[in-house]
Design a protein around this motif. Sequence first.
Motif, PDB file in Angstrom:
ATOM      1  N   ALA A 187       0.838  -1.204   0.000  1.00 53.12           N
ATOM      2  CA  ALA A 187       0.000   0.000   0.000  1.00 53.12           C
ATOM      3  C   ALA A 187       0.871   1.252   0.000  1.00 53.12           C
ATOM      4  CB  ALA A 187      -0.928  -0.001   1.206  1.00 53.12           C
ATOM      5  N   GLY A 188       1.903   1.259   0.820  1.00 54.20           N
ATOM      6  CA  GLY A 188       2.805   2.410   0.867  1.00 54.20           C
ATOM      7  C   GLY A 188       3.493   2.659  -0.461  1.00 54.20           C
ATOM      8  N   ALA A 189       3.951   1.591  -1.094  1.00 50.58           N
ATOM      9  CA  ALA A 189       4.616   1.718  -2.394  1.00 50.58           C
ATOM     10  C   ALA A 189       3.640   2.239  -3.444  1.00 50.58           C
ATOM     11  CB  ALA A 189       5.198   0.373  -2.827  1.00 50.58           C
ATOM     12  N   ALA A 190       2.414   1.734  -3.428  1.00 53.73           N
ATOM     13  CA  ALA A 190       1.414   2.195  -4.397  1.00 53.73           C
ATOM     14  C   ALA A 190       1.084   3.666  -4.176  1.00 53.73           C
ATOM     15  CB  ALA A 190       0.152   1.338  -4.300  1.00 53.73           C
ATOM     16  N   LEU A 191       0.974   4.078  -2.916  1.00 50.50           N
ATOM     17  CA  LEU A 191       0.672   5.485  -2.622  1.00 50.50           C
ATOM     18  C   LEU A 191       1.798   6.402  -3.082  1.00 50.50           C
ATOM     19  CD1 LEU A 191      -0.992   5.079   0.873  1.00 50.50           C
ATOM     20  CD2 LEU A 191      -2.093   5.891  -1.218  1.00 50.50           C
ATOM     21  N   GLN A 192       3.030   5.982  -2.876  1.00 52.97           N
ATOM     22  CA  GLN A 192       4.165   6.783  -3.358  1.00 52.97           C
ATOM     23  C   GLN A 192       4.157   6.876  -4.878  1.00 52.97           C
ATOM     24  OE1 GLN A 192       7.769   5.209  -1.667  1.00 52.97           O
ATOM     25  NE2 GLN A 192       7.511   6.365   0.220  1.00 52.97           N
ATOM     26  N   SER A 193       3.905   5.768  -5.523  1.00 51.44           N
ATOM     27  CA  SER A 193       3.856   5.734  -6.981  1.00 51.44           C
ATOM     28  C   SER A 193       2.731   6.625  -7.499  1.00 51.44           C
ATOM     29  CB  SER A 193       3.671   4.289  -7.460  1.00 51.44           C
ATOM     30  OG  SER A 193       3.582   4.239  -8.863  1.00 51.44           O
ATOM     31  N   ILE A 194       1.591   6.595  -6.821  1.00 51.11           N
ATOM     32  CA  ILE A 194       0.459   7.431  -7.224  1.00 51.11           C
ATOM     33  C   ILE A 194       0.831   8.908  -7.137  1.00 51.11           C
ATOM     34  CG2 ILE A 194      -1.848   8.211  -6.478  1.00 51.11           C
ATOM     35  CD1 ILE A 194      -2.359   5.172  -5.806  1.00 51.11           C
ATOM     36  N   GLY A 195       1.543   9.289  -6.100  1.00 52.08           N
ATOM     37  CA  GLY A 195       1.972  10.678  -5.967  1.00 52.08           C
ATOM     38  C   GLY A 195       2.834  11.116  -7.136  1.00 52.08           C
ATOM     39  N   LYS A 196       3.790  10.288  -7.497  1.00 50.86           N
ATOM     40  CA  LYS A 196       4.669  10.613  -8.630  1.00 50.86           C
ATOM     41  C   LYS A 196       3.897  10.617  -9.943  1.00 50.86           C
ATOM     42  CE  LYS A 196       8.754   8.787  -6.342  1.00 50.86           C
ATOM     43  NZ  LYS A 196       9.684   7.670  -6.237  1.00 50.86           N
ATOM     44  N   SER A 197       3.009   9.647 -10.084  1.00 56.25           N
ATOM     45  CA  SER A 197       2.226   9.564 -11.318  1.00 56.25           C
ATOM     46  C   SER A 197       1.255  10.729 -11.442  1.00 56.25           C
ATOM     47  CB  SER A 197       1.463   8.240 -11.376  1.00 56.25           C
ATOM     48  OG  SER A 197       2.369   7.159 -11.432  1.00 56.25           O
ATOM     49  N   ALA A 198       0.723  11.201 -10.333  1.00 55.42           N
ATOM     50  CA  ALA A 198      -0.185  12.342 -10.363  1.00 55.42           C
ATOM     51  C   ALA A 198       0.553  13.600 -10.809  1.00 55.42           C
ATOM     52  CB  ALA A 198      -0.829  12.559  -8.996  1.00 55.42           C
ATOM     53  N   GLU A 199       1.777  13.771 -10.320  1.00 55.83           N
ATOM     54  CA  GLU A 199       2.584  14.919 -10.739  1.00 55.83           C
ATOM     55  C   GLU A 199       2.860  14.865 -12.244  1.00 55.83           C
ATOM     56  OE1 GLU A 199       6.176  15.497  -8.469  1.00 55.83           O
ATOM     57  OE2 GLU A 199       5.094  15.250  -6.568  1.00 55.83           O
ATOM     58  N   ALA A 200       3.095  13.669 -12.755  1.00 55.21           N
ATOM     59  CA  ALA A 200       3.409  13.487 -14.171  1.00 55.21           C
ATOM     60  C   ALA A 200       2.153  13.356 -15.042  1.00 55.21           C
ATOM     61  CB  ALA A 200       4.279  12.243 -14.354  1.00 55.21           C
ATOM     62  N   LYS A 201       0.987  13.355 -14.388  1.00 56.88           N
ATOM     63  CA  LYS A 201      -0.291  13.163 -15.082  1.00 56.88           C
ATOM     64  C   LYS A 201      -0.296  11.860 -15.897  1.00 56.88           C
ATOM     65  CE  LYS A 201      -1.721  17.968 -15.120  1.00 56.88           C
ATOM     66  NZ  LYS A 201      -2.744  17.916 -14.088  1.00 56.88           N
ATOM     67  N   ASN A 202       0.270  10.828 -15.286  1.00 56.56           N
ATOM     68  CA  ASN A 202       0.292   9.498 -15.885  1.00 56.56           C
ATOM     69  C   ASN A 202      -0.944   8.743 -15.375  1.00 56.56           C
ATOM     70  OD1 ASN A 202       0.735   6.869 -16.698  1.00 56.56           O
ATOM     71  ND2 ASN A 202       2.925   6.896 -16.222  1.00 56.56           N
ATOM     72  N   TYR A 203      -2.054   8.963 -16.046  1.00 57.63           N
ATOM     73  CA  TYR A 203      -3.349   8.451 -15.597  1.00 57.63           C
ATOM     74  C   TYR A 203      -3.425   6.926 -15.601  1.00 57.63           C
ATOM     75  CZ  TYR A 203      -4.528  13.361 -16.187  1.00 57.63           C
ATOM     76  OH  TYR A 203      -4.542  14.725 -16.105  1.00 57.63           O
ATOM     77  N   ASP A 204      -2.780   6.291 -16.580  1.00 56.16           N
ATOM     78  CA  ASP A 204      -2.799   4.830 -16.639  1.00 56.16           C
ATOM     79  C   ASP A 204      -2.088   4.231 -15.424  1.00 56.16           C
ATOM     80  OD1 ASP A 204      -4.201   4.855 -19.032  1.00 56.16           O
ATOM     81  OD2 ASP A 204      -2.391   4.657 -20.270  1.00 56.16           O
ATOM     82  N   ALA A 205      -0.971   4.836 -15.038  1.00 55.38           N
ATOM     83  CA  ALA A 205      -0.232   4.347 -13.870  1.00 55.38           C
ATOM     84  C   ALA A 205      -1.028   4.580 -12.580  1.00 55.38           C
ATOM     85  CB  ALA A 205       1.133   5.025 -13.780  1.00 55.38           C
ATOM     86  N   ILE A 206      -1.703   5.718 -12.491  1.00 55.34           N
ATOM     87  CA  ILE A 206      -2.536   5.990 -11.310  1.00 55.34           C
ATOM     88  C   ILE A 206      -3.635   4.941 -11.213  1.00 55.34           C
ATOM     89  CG2 ILE A 206      -4.155   7.611 -10.232  1.00 55.34           C
ATOM     90  CD1 ILE A 206      -2.554   9.876 -11.659  1.00 55.34           C
ATOM     91  N   ALA A 207      -4.311   4.678 -12.318  1.00 58.07           N
ATOM     92  CA  ALA A 207      -5.397   3.691 -12.322  1.00 58.07           C
ATOM     93  C   ALA A 207      -4.872   2.308 -11.938  1.00 58.07           C
ATOM     94  CB  ALA A 207      -6.073   3.654 -13.686  1.00 58.07           C
ATOM     95  N   ALA A 208      -3.708   1.942 -12.453  1.00 56.21           N
ATOM     96  CA  ALA A 208      -3.136   0.624 -12.140  1.00 56.21           C
ATOM     97  C   ALA A 208      -2.793   0.520 -10.650  1.00 56.21           C
ATOM     98  CB  ALA A 208      -1.896   0.376 -12.996  1.00 56.21           C
ATOM     99  N   ASP A 209      -2.205   1.576 -10.102  1.00 56.93           N
ATOM    100  CA  ASP A 209      -1.871   1.547  -8.674  1.00 56.93           C
ATOM    101  C   ASP A 209      -3.126   1.574  -7.809  1.00 56.93           C
ATOM    102  OD1 ASP A 209       0.928   1.295  -8.720  1.00 56.93           O
ATOM    103  OD2 ASP A 209       1.194   3.442  -9.053  1.00 56.93           O
ATOM    104  N   ALA A 210      -4.154   2.289  -8.253  1.00 59.28           N
ATOM    105  CA  ALA A 210      -5.411   2.300  -7.508  1.00 59.28           C
ATOM    106  C   ALA A 210      -6.018   0.900  -7.477  1.00 59.28           C
ATOM    107  CB  ALA A 210      -6.384   3.294  -8.127  1.00 59.28           C
ATOM    108  N   ALA A 211      -5.933   0.179  -8.582  1.00 63.04           N
ATOM    109  CA  ALA A 211      -6.433  -1.201  -8.624  1.00 63.04           C
ATOM    110  C   ALA A 211      -5.634  -2.088  -7.661  1.00 63.04           C
ATOM    111  CB  ALA A 211      -6.356  -1.751 -10.045  1.00 63.04           C
ATOM    112  N   LYS A 212      -4.320  -1.866  -7.582  1.00 67.70           N
ATOM    113  CA  LYS A 212      -3.490  -2.613  -6.626  1.00 67.70           C
ATOM    114  C   LYS A 212      -3.936  -2.315  -5.197  1.00 67.70           C
ATOM    115  CE  LYS A 212       0.632  -2.560  -9.529  1.00 67.70           C
ATOM    116  NZ  LYS A 212       1.981  -1.972  -9.697  1.00 67.70           N
ATOM    117  N   LEU A 213      -4.229  -1.030  -4.931  1.00 66.98           N
ATOM    118  CA  LEU A 213      -4.684  -0.666  -3.589  1.00 66.98           C
ATOM    119  C   LEU A 213      -6.000  -1.352  -3.243  1.00 66.98           C
ATOM    120  CD1 LEU A 213      -3.891   3.147  -3.291  1.00 66.98           C
ATOM    121  CD2 LEU A 213      -2.872   1.277  -1.982  1.00 66.98           C
TER     122      LEU A 213
END
Length: 140
Positions: free
Chosen positions: A39-65
């Motif tokens: 969960a911690g790793a996914a949340l960190q990744s989501i933060g970076k992906s949100a800054e980069a506006k990488n929506y596919d990565a955000i969605a993938a990490d949200a599914a992992k969560l």
Amino acid sequence: MTKKTLTAFTASAMLWLGVSLLAANEKPTPAFVDQMKAAGAALQSIGKSAEAKNYDAIAADAAKLKATFAEVGKFWTAKKVDTALAACGATYKAAGELETAAKAKNDDGIAAARKSLGAGCQSCHTQHREKTETGFDIKY
């Protein structure tokens, strides 16, 4: 010591012992630790992906969560800890909202869902996590 004083002392001691037993801590299982780390790793990744506006990565990490918190929910259900289960449910719901917002490329929705995710994690950690010299214990 009078009988009344002795009775009051005994009742107080029994109450303290009962509360102490209810407030017991335990070491988390390796599986639970892995889930929290995921969960911690996914949340960190989501933060970076949100800054980069990488929506596919955000969605993938949200599914992992969502998958992670489905498992965490099983843990809290077995332990019968309603406050933790409620926080877990709120966090699962926020992960679903994040996934939906990311797929829609909705930045405001992503921000709101991330805020809800953080609140859910914080709520549970405040109530059910205790720092120790070797890591963390689960507290009840």
